[in-house]
Design a protein around this motif. Structure first.
Motif, PDB file in Angstrom:
ATOM      1  N   GLU A 243       0.819  -1.154   0.082  1.00 51.92           N
ATOM      2  CA  GLU A 243      -0.004   0.184  -0.021  1.00 51.92           C
ATOM      3  C   GLU A 243       0.943   1.439   0.021  1.00 51.92           C
ATOM      4  OE1 GLU A 243      -3.723   2.111   2.750  1.00 51.92           O
ATOM      5  OE2 GLU A 243      -2.606   0.545   3.434  1.00 51.92           O
TER       6      GLU A 243
ATOM      7  N   HIS B 156      -3.532   7.224  -3.587  1.00 52.30           N
ATOM      8  CA  HIS B 156      -3.606   5.979  -2.753  1.00 52.30           C
ATOM      9  C   HIS B 156      -3.740   4.917  -3.562  1.00 52.30           C
ATOM     10  CE1 HIS B 156      -6.131   3.805   0.599  1.00 52.30           C
ATOM     11  NE2 HIS B 156      -4.722   3.290   0.576  1.00 52.30           N
TER      12      HIS B 156
ATOM     13  N   TYR C  74      -3.243   0.339  -3.724  1.00 55.30           N
ATOM     14  CA  TYR C  74      -3.210  -0.819  -3.145  1.00 55.30           C
ATOM     15  C   TYR C  74      -2.318  -1.667  -4.081  1.00 55.30           C
ATOM     16  CZ  TYR C  74      -6.503  -0.216   0.628  1.00 55.30           C
ATOM     17  OH  TYR C  74      -7.147   0.515   1.693  1.00 55.30           O
TER      18      TYR C  74
ATOM     19  N   LEU D 216      -4.235  -6.268   5.866  1.00 58.91           N
ATOM     20  CA  LEU D 216      -4.565  -6.248   4.380  1.00 58.91           C
ATOM     21  C   LEU D 216      -4.204  -7.701   4.080  1.00 58.91           C
ATOM     22  CD1 LEU D 216      -2.881  -2.985   3.130  1.00 58.91           C
ATOM     23  CD2 LEU D 216      -5.356  -3.497   3.609  1.00 58.91           C
TER      24      LEU D 216
ATOM     25  N   LYS E 204      -5.328  -6.888  -6.919  1.00 55.82           N
ATOM     26  CA  LYS E 204      -4.809  -5.356  -7.000  1.00 55.82           C
ATOM     27  C   LYS E 204      -3.666  -5.462  -8.009  1.00 55.82           C
ATOM     28  CE  LYS E 204      -7.578  -3.919  -4.012  1.00 55.82           C
ATOM     29  NZ  LYS E 204      -8.351  -5.091  -3.763  1.00 55.82           N
TER      30      LYS E 204
END
Length: 241
Positions: free
Chosen positions: A23, A40, A42, A59, A67
């Motif tokens: 992240e 932002h 991921y 996470l 992702k």
């Protein structure tokens, strides 16, 4: 001046042993004004997180499985931070992880793309030597609300770091100042109306007998400690009738 408050979450603590970034949070500030233009991301690390790391960020491997991989977001990231000063808490950790990812892609190092890096952990250690200077500790000390930080998150931590940095440097009032140091909306040429102070009758509060006696005893104690008349005796005003 463009600054990016930068934070990462990772699968573990050792980039040189295969731990990866999962992240990234970036919060933009221009001339000490938070712009709301944040980034932002991921990232699928292609491996599981260590148990200790998972307890910190929450996470899971399943959440991250769909992702994008770092190679798929690298251009977006480098484009966002290009030419800015990065502000990071414990910068060697985050920079080390980003550089490990860039090395895999043969894209140089992060400092090739930014104007510089400022480490708020080093700043805090200079300002508060011998005290705890984690992000949570600084939030408590500088009265930054971190009640939503039940788990670590890169964007939330970057937002908290921005508030901490403002207080570490000039304080929240700096957000109300323009680049010349004038208050927002202020007019340096504005005329200030003169006020006739003679209209006001100021009360005179005289010491009570008990307060006068206590003061005299204090001076006597100072005289004794100084081995003679203390300095206050030389400037003490004459009693007013």
């Amino acid at each position: 001046m463009r600054q990016i408050f930068f934070d990462t979450e990772t699968t573990g603590l050792e980039a040189d042993k295969g731990d990866r970034i999962i992240e990234i949070g970036c919060v933009e500030m221009v001339n000490r004004q938070l712009t709301g233009n944040n980034l932002h991301l991921y990232i699928n690390p292609e491996r599981a997180s260590h148990e200790d790391a998972l307890r910190v960020h929450g996470l899971t491997e399943a959440f991250l499985s769909d992702k994008p991989k770092f190679a798929e977001i690298v251009d977006q990231l480098l484009g966002f931070v290009a030419g800015a000063e990065l502000v990071i808490h414990n910068a060697p950790f985050d920079i080390g992880f980003i550089n490990a990812e860039l090395k895999r892609l043969r894209r140089g190092v992060l400092t090739d793309h930014v104007a510089g890096v400022r480490d708020t952990l080093l700043m805090a250690r200079d300002l508060f030597p011998g005290k705890a200077n984690s992000l949570d500790a600084l939030c408590r000390r500088l009265e930054v609300d971190n009640s939503k930080r039940t788990l670590h998150g890169a964007l939330l931590d970057a937002e908290l770091l921005a508030d901490v940095y403002i207080r570490l440097t000039r304080g929240q009032d700096a957000l109300l100042m323009d680049e010349h140091g004038d208050s927002a909306g202020g007019d340096m040429d504005a005329k200030v109306e003169a006020v006739d102070l003679s209209r006001f009758v100021l009360p005179v509060l005289r010491a009570s007998e008990a307060e006068i006696a206590a003061h005299a005893q204090l001076l006597a104690d100072l005289d004794k400690a100084a081995g003679g008349a203390c300095q206050w005796r030389k400037i003490e005003p004459q009693a007013v009738a």
